[in-house]
Design a protein around this motif. Structure first.
Motif, PDB file in Angstrom:
ATOM      1  N   VAL A   1      -5.356  -2.340  -1.941  1.00  0.00           N
ATOM      2  CA  VAL A   1      -4.520  -3.485  -2.303  1.00  0.00           C
ATOM      3  C   VAL A   1      -5.321  -4.776  -2.158  1.00  0.00           C
ATOM      4  N   SER A   2      -6.041  -4.869  -1.054  1.00  0.00           N
ATOM      5  CA  SER A   2      -6.842  -6.052  -0.830  1.00  0.00           C
ATOM      6  C   SER A   2      -7.846  -6.242  -1.956  1.00  0.00           C
TER       7      SER A   2
ATOM      8  N   ASP B   1       7.569  -8.822  -4.879  1.00  0.00           N
ATOM      9  CA  ASP B   1       7.419 -10.267  -4.766  1.00  0.00           C
ATOM     10  C   ASP B   1       6.470 -10.609  -3.616  1.00  0.00           C
ATOM     11  N   TYR B   2       5.357  -9.914  -3.635  1.00  0.00           N
ATOM     12  CA  TYR B   2       4.436 -10.065  -2.506  1.00  0.00           C
ATOM     13  C   TYR B   2       3.415 -11.164  -2.731  1.00  0.00           C
ATOM     14  N   VAL B   3       3.053 -11.807  -1.653  1.00  0.00           N
ATOM     15  CA  VAL B   3       1.992 -12.794  -1.697  1.00  0.00           C
ATOM     16  C   VAL B   3       1.327 -12.785  -0.316  1.00  0.00           C
ATOM     17  N   PRO B   4       0.019 -12.831  -0.256  1.00  0.00           N
ATOM     18  CA  PRO B   4      -0.658 -12.715   1.043  1.00  0.00           C
ATOM     19  C   PRO B   4      -0.328 -13.878   1.976  1.00  0.00           C
TER      20      PRO B   4
ATOM     21  N   ALA C   1       0.830  -1.197   0.000  1.00  0.00           N
ATOM     22  CA  ALA C   1       0.000   0.000   0.000  1.00  0.00           C
ATOM     23  C   ALA C   1       0.872   1.259   0.000  1.00  0.00           C
ATOM     24  N   LYS C   2       1.836   1.242   0.871  1.00  0.00           N
ATOM     25  CA  LYS C   2       2.708   2.409   0.989  1.00  0.00           C
ATOM     26  C   LYS C   2       3.453   2.644  -0.323  1.00  0.00           C
TER      27      LYS C   2
ATOM     28  N   VAL D   1      -0.784  -0.979  -8.511  1.00  0.00           N
ATOM     29  CA  VAL D   1      -0.663  -1.918  -7.399  1.00  0.00           C
ATOM     30  C   VAL D   1      -0.065  -3.252  -7.864  1.00  0.00           C
ATOM     31  N   GLU D   2      -0.568  -3.726  -8.983  1.00  0.00           N
ATOM     32  CA  GLU D   2      -0.062  -5.006  -9.469  1.00  0.00           C
ATOM     33  C   GLU D   2       1.437  -4.943  -9.764  1.00  0.00           C
TER      34      GLU D   2
END
Lengths: 323, 323
Positions: free
Chosen positions: B18-19, B44-47, B8-9, B36-37
């Motif tokens: 983002v969610s 390299d983000y993943v929830p 988000a930042k 955002v994507e």
DNA sequence: TTGTAGGCGTTATCAC
DNA sequence: GTGATAACGCCTACAA
């Protein structure tokens, strides 16, 4: 469903105290402990593990990944699961079929903190795809891998296969056919190397017979029995890459009225139940121990220990399909 | 490890946005979505699934519980796992050995929200112990259960066993020995009932031969071959409760120089690979379909659907161990 | 179309 | 010994 705050309220304490009671750490007076435990009983409370996992950043769960489950894979699965459970880990199964994406999904679970570690039995994707995941947790493989980053409980099949070839030679075979398995891994390459070295050692012509590759099932073995029957100069021995193939070959030969080992000798590989049942001479392959080692490797990484591994050796089990 | 706030930042939006991008619900402008994507890619983000599960109160994971994994259990395991994965569920394995506590642990996982549902293959604890857990999620069994609350994919083995007995009779057997399996479940009782009814129908004396119970492995079958050899009035047929037992009996008989079906007939049960391989006449038992049904039952409960079940039937596979 | 803020259920660090 | 309270990382009304 009651949660920790409900317990706290009902027991007239704070949730911190309840947590201490549950996890048995920190100081709690005997009196309050009793009180809290009573309330927990009454409200049938149990902590929500998702919250615990979120907080702790670990799930005490390991993944095991394979495209399918054959006899020998099941043995591995069993050994690994038992070892894991002994240390309080659960095991989640990822059956990938032949879907590379499914394999990646399993690795994603590691990244997403659902899995503390991963055992990869049979690989579908290239290592380049998989290697980046090592930074999310310990990964151990069964098959050998060209990378130094990934520990493996791989055993060099060269040695085991050579054992079978030497035995065939010692019992008089001079015209041996190899029934190799899948060519995607390294095992078949090791076996082919063993065969070439073997031929050189005994001055045999390695090209006397055609190559059979990609044989896995008993059906595959059955076909070979028919092939043998049609040959004019018949081979006198078969070295195989699995007991299943050997079993198919032998049972179909019997149906065709061909006697083993009179007509030809057969050496299996793995020493699984079917080999014992059908009296197949085979190479014992300590899968169970490999499985235990696989767990130990993961466990050591996870807990920064250095528990020792079990030493692994092949050996020949002489039964009645060789002379 | 980056979390949703970092994204988000970095993207200059709120975590809510983002969610929305991640879960593809709610309104997000094309522009911010792209932004955002991109950041998600870069970081390299993943929830973290533990957080998701905590929030959602479900894990998309099912448990499968059994004391061990035999051939037929593995078939069941496979079918169930494949069905589950097709709908996005993972499967965690609980191998309980013979430890009742381990079985309860698995059920605890349901209560603790780690499992959305449970498949119990072979039961160790009394139903009274287990039944209370049904309120924490769907539970399905393989074995029949005396309770109406717990759905089961059980098939009445009476029918299947009778099929085998009738076949033995039709091929001339009049002195049949039953090789029953474990007496803890209900299957053996059903089989014994079938045998009694069978004897009555054909005016046979059911007490002509001793009772064999608790036979499970091929080793058990092997012992029976020796027993047969020692008898003065020899039985002419064996009805068994598993292909493994039948396989042991047949292979050992062969070693002893006894020819099947000349000396006696054998009917297996399950129709697993070994039966095909050894040409054993057997009763086909649609385990794979049962496994699919088991998943369907759980899935229906979880999602309030009414997907239909596959109809299940036994049938005889005539091979070469009967006349 | 986006942001704020509360809550999911625990654990763990501080104070007191 | 015990209690507040801030995380853990995400989702989702509700506002704006």
């Amino acid at each position: 469903m009651a949660n920790i705050k409900d317990i706290a309220k009902a027991a007239g304490v704070s949730s911190a105290t309840v947590s201490r009671v549950i996890n048995q750490n920190g100081y709690v007076s005997e009196e309050t402990r009793k009180k809290v435990e009573l309330v927990i009983q009454q409200l049938d409370y149990v902590p929500n593990l998702n919250a615990v996992y979120l907080k702790k950043g670990a799930t005490k769960t390991l993944g095991i990944v394979a495209p399918y489950f054959s006899d020998s894979l099941t043995v591995f699965l069993r050994g690994f699961t038992l070892s894991a459970q002994k240390e309080g880990y659960n095991v989640t199964l990822f059956m990938t079929g032949d879907d590379k994406q499914k394999e990646l999904d399993a690795f994603e679970m590691l990244r997403r903190k659902q899995l503390d570690g991963l055992l990869l039995l049979i690989r579908l994707n290239d290592w380049k795809q998989l290697e980046p995941f090592t930074k999310y947790g310990p990964i151990v493989t069964w098959q050998r891998v060209e990378s130094d980053h990934i520990p493996s409980v791989f055993m060099n099949h060269y040695d085991g296969y050579m054992l079978g070839l030497e035995h065939l030679y010692a019992t008089g075979c001079r015209n041996i056919v190899n029934l190799y398995g899948s060519t995607s891994g390294l095992n078949t390459k090791s076996r082919m190397k063993a065969y070439l070295d073997f031929c050189e050692k005994y001055h045999l012509n390695p090209n006397l017979q055609p190559q059979f590759k990609g044989l896995n099932s008993s059906e595959d073995g059955e076909k070979v029995a028919h092939w043998w029957k049609e040959q004019s100069t018949k081979p006198d021995g078969f070295a195989t890459s699995s007991d299943a193939v050997a079993a198919g070959l032998i049972t179909e030969a019997k149906r065709l009225g061909v006697r083993v080992p009179d007509a030809f000798s057969v050496v299996g590989f793995d020493n699984i139940e079917i080999a014992r049942l059908l009296d197949i001479t085979t190479i014992d392959y300590p899968i169970e121990k490999q499985a235990q080692n696989a767990f130990t490797l993961i466990f050591n990484q996870l807990t920064h220990r250095e528990n020792p591994l079990i030493p692994l050796d092949f050996h020949l089990i002489k039964r009645h399909t060789t002379k």
